[in-house]
Scaffold this motif. Structure first.
Motif, PDB file in Angstrom:
ATOM      1  N   SER A 155       0.908  -1.314  -0.035  1.00  0.00           N
ATOM      2  CA  SER A 155       0.008   0.085  -0.127  1.00  0.00           C
ATOM      3  C   SER A 155       0.914   1.210   0.207  1.00  0.00           C
ATOM      4  O   SER A 155       0.307   2.452   0.067  1.00  0.00           O
ATOM      5  CB  SER A 155      -1.063   0.112   1.106  1.00  0.00           C
ATOM      6  N   GLY A 156       2.149   1.073  -0.006  1.00  0.00           N
ATOM      7  CA  GLY A 156       2.865   2.371  -0.126  1.00  0.00           C
ATOM      8  C   GLY A 156       4.307   2.159   0.815  1.00  0.00           C
ATOM      9  O   GLY A 156       4.505   0.965   1.207  1.00  0.00           O
ATOM     10  N   GLY A 157       5.192   3.335   0.903  1.00  0.00           N
ATOM     11  CA  GLY A 157       6.349   3.113   1.573  1.00  0.00           C
ATOM     12  C   GLY A 157       6.827   4.474   1.844  1.00  0.00           C
ATOM     13  O   GLY A 157       6.296   5.577   1.291  1.00  0.00           O
ATOM     14  N   ARG A 158       7.932   4.331   2.632  1.00  0.00           N
ATOM     15  CA  ARG A 158       8.485   5.630   2.772  1.00  0.00           C
ATOM     16  C   ARG A 158       9.893   5.503   2.815  1.00  0.00           C
ATOM     17  O   ARG A 158      10.381   4.180   3.137  1.00  0.00           O
ATOM     18  CB  ARG A 158       8.192   6.493   4.328  1.00  0.00           C
ATOM     19  N   SER A 159      10.856   6.513   2.555  1.00  0.00           N
ATOM     20  CA  SER A 159      12.031   6.532   2.676  1.00  0.00           C
ATOM     21  C   SER A 159      12.900   7.741   3.201  1.00  0.00           C
ATOM     22  O   SER A 159      11.956   9.024   3.056  1.00  0.00           O
ATOM     23  CB  SER A 159      12.822   6.201   1.378  1.00  0.00           C
ATOM     24  N   GLY A 181       5.153   7.631  -0.002  1.00  0.00           N
ATOM     25  CA  GLY A 181       4.065   7.200  -0.938  1.00  0.00           C
ATOM     26  C   GLY A 181       3.113   6.302  -0.540  1.00  0.00           C
ATOM     27  O   GLY A 181       3.293   5.419   0.080  1.00  0.00           O
ATOM     28  N   ILE A 182       1.909   6.517  -0.966  1.00  0.00           N
ATOM     29  CA  ILE A 182       0.742   6.024  -0.620  1.00  0.00           C
ATOM     30  C   ILE A 182      -0.081   5.437  -1.952  1.00  0.00           C
ATOM     31  O   ILE A 182      -0.488   6.106  -2.783  1.00  0.00           O
ATOM     32  CB  ILE A 182      -0.211   6.614   0.260  1.00  0.00           C
ATOM     33  N   SER A 183      -0.403   4.077  -1.968  1.00  0.00           N
ATOM     34  CA  SER A 183      -1.125   3.546  -3.249  1.00  0.00           C
ATOM     35  C   SER A 183      -2.234   2.665  -2.839  1.00  0.00           C
ATOM     36  O   SER A 183      -2.085   1.403  -2.165  1.00  0.00           O
ATOM     37  CB  SER A 183      -0.234   2.873  -4.043  1.00  0.00           C
ATOM     38  N   VAL A 184      -3.390   3.086  -2.730  1.00  0.00           N
ATOM     39  CA  VAL A 184      -4.510   2.135  -2.185  1.00  0.00           C
ATOM     40  C   VAL A 184      -5.457   2.222  -3.472  1.00  0.00           C
ATOM     41  O   VAL A 184      -5.633   3.092  -4.146  1.00  0.00           O
ATOM     42  CB  VAL A 184      -5.227   2.538  -0.975  1.00  0.00           C
ATOM     43  N   GLY A 186      -8.232   3.281  -5.585  1.00  0.00           N
ATOM     44  CA  GLY A 186      -8.837   4.609  -5.888  1.00  0.00           C
ATOM     45  C   GLY A 186      -8.081   6.059  -5.522  1.00  0.00           C
ATOM     46  O   GLY A 186      -8.398   7.039  -5.802  1.00  0.00           O
ATOM     47  N   MET A 187      -6.711   5.679  -4.924  1.00  0.00           N
ATOM     48  CA  MET A 187      -6.004   6.748  -4.487  1.00  0.00           C
ATOM     49  C   MET A 187      -4.712   6.541  -4.624  1.00  0.00           C
ATOM     50  O   MET A 187      -4.195   5.391  -3.981  1.00  0.00           O
ATOM     51  CB  MET A 187      -6.401   7.446  -3.189  1.00  0.00           C
ATOM     52  N   ASP A 188      -3.641   7.356  -5.195  1.00  0.00           N
ATOM     53  CA  ASP A 188      -2.429   7.510  -5.120  1.00  0.00           C
ATOM     54  C   ASP A 188      -1.955   8.674  -4.672  1.00  0.00           C
ATOM     55  O   ASP A 188      -2.241   9.840  -5.220  1.00  0.00           O
ATOM     56  CB  ASP A 188      -1.593   7.084  -6.527  1.00  0.00           C
ATOM     57  N   ALA A 189      -0.964   8.647  -3.745  1.00  0.00           N
ATOM     58  CA  ALA A 189      -0.544  10.156  -3.263  1.00  0.00           C
ATOM     59  C   ALA A 189       0.897   9.930  -2.923  1.00  0.00           C
ATOM     60  O   ALA A 189       1.564   8.936  -2.558  1.00  0.00           O
ATOM     61  CB  ALA A 189      -1.389  10.579  -2.132  1.00  0.00           C
TER      62      ALA A 189
END
Length: 259
Positions: A155-159, A181-184, A186-189
């Protein structure tokens, strides 16, 4: 998406909170780190060593207290051992103390002089002009220290990363960056944050064999966490390609000459 906290992964932002951990059972505790406690008695021992060179003002006492707590937070076992050793040693008479034992300071790079001026006479047990300190100063000049981490799942990650460029003129620039980063469905951010903090650096040796790096900056991000602008941290060991804290955490080091 501005401002992403990355303190937990960067050694320059390891927790050195200067908040007393006093309780009703022990009002003399100034700070607690793990199983170790720094008390008012330790502070009094530390101040008694410094007062041999002359009476300290209220401002100097408060500054020394904050510096001691910060040093304790970084290496509690070593600081307590050093205080005990210092306290048991008989004082050496010094009828004509030199408040600034820095005969070579006029030959220092401008940035190193800035740090020493910010410290004033509040140097505690730090030894600036020994051969060991000079060797470490030469090692740190034109060094680039780096640290980073990353995590994530479907669903995403961070660095995040942190780089500190130490220049031979005693200046440094710190580069902080973080990405989320978030990826679910209906939504990418995503969001990215980057900061640069300039300042000055100096090093010293300690009687217990460790080295200490002192960073000084009046940048607002430094002053938010360290109102004096001074951030000390300890180095347990170092080699050509790494610098390690007393707890063993390592940080990569490369030679990188400043422009």
């Amino acid at each position: 998406m501005k401002t992403i906290q990355i303190n937990s992964i960067i050694f320059f932002f390891i927790s050195m909170s200067i908040v007393s951990c006093q309780t009703s059972q022990d009002s003399k505790v100034l700070a607690v780190q793990g199983e170790y406690s720094l008390t008012k008695n330790h502070l009094e021992k530390h101040l008694s060593d410094l007062s041999a060179a002359g009476e300290l003002s209220k401002e100097e006492i408060q500054s020394e207290k904050l510096l001691l707590i910060a040093m304790f937070k970084e290496a509690p076992e070593e600081i307590l051992a050093s205080l005990e050793e210092t306290h048991t040693m008989p004082p050496t008479p010094n009828p004509t103390p030199d408040p600034a034992p820095n005969p070579a300071s006029s030959n220092l790079a401008a940035g190193h002089q800035q740090v020493r001026a910010a410290l004033g006479t509040d140097i505690g047990q730090m030894q600036f002009d020994t051969e060991k300190a000079q060797q470490f100063r030469t090692f740190m000049a034109n060094s680039l220290l780096s640290s980073g981490s990353s995590s994530g799942d479907g669903s995403g990650g961070r660095s995040a990363s942190n780089k500190i460029q130490f220049c031979a003129d005693g200046s440094y620039v710190e580069y902080r960056s973080a990405h989320l980063g978030i990826s679910v469905p209906g939504m990418d951010a995503s969001g990215y944050d980057e900061d640069q903090i300039p300042g000055y650096w100096e090093v010293a040796a300690l009687p217990n064999g460790m080295q200490i790096i002192l960073l000084y900056s009046t940048h607002h991000l430094m002053l938010e966490d360290y109102p004096t602008g001074l951030l000390p941290f300890f180095v347990g060991q170092y080699a050509q390609d790494f610098v390690a804290l007393p707890n063993g955490d390592g940080f990569s080091r490369t030679m990188n000459y400043c422009n």
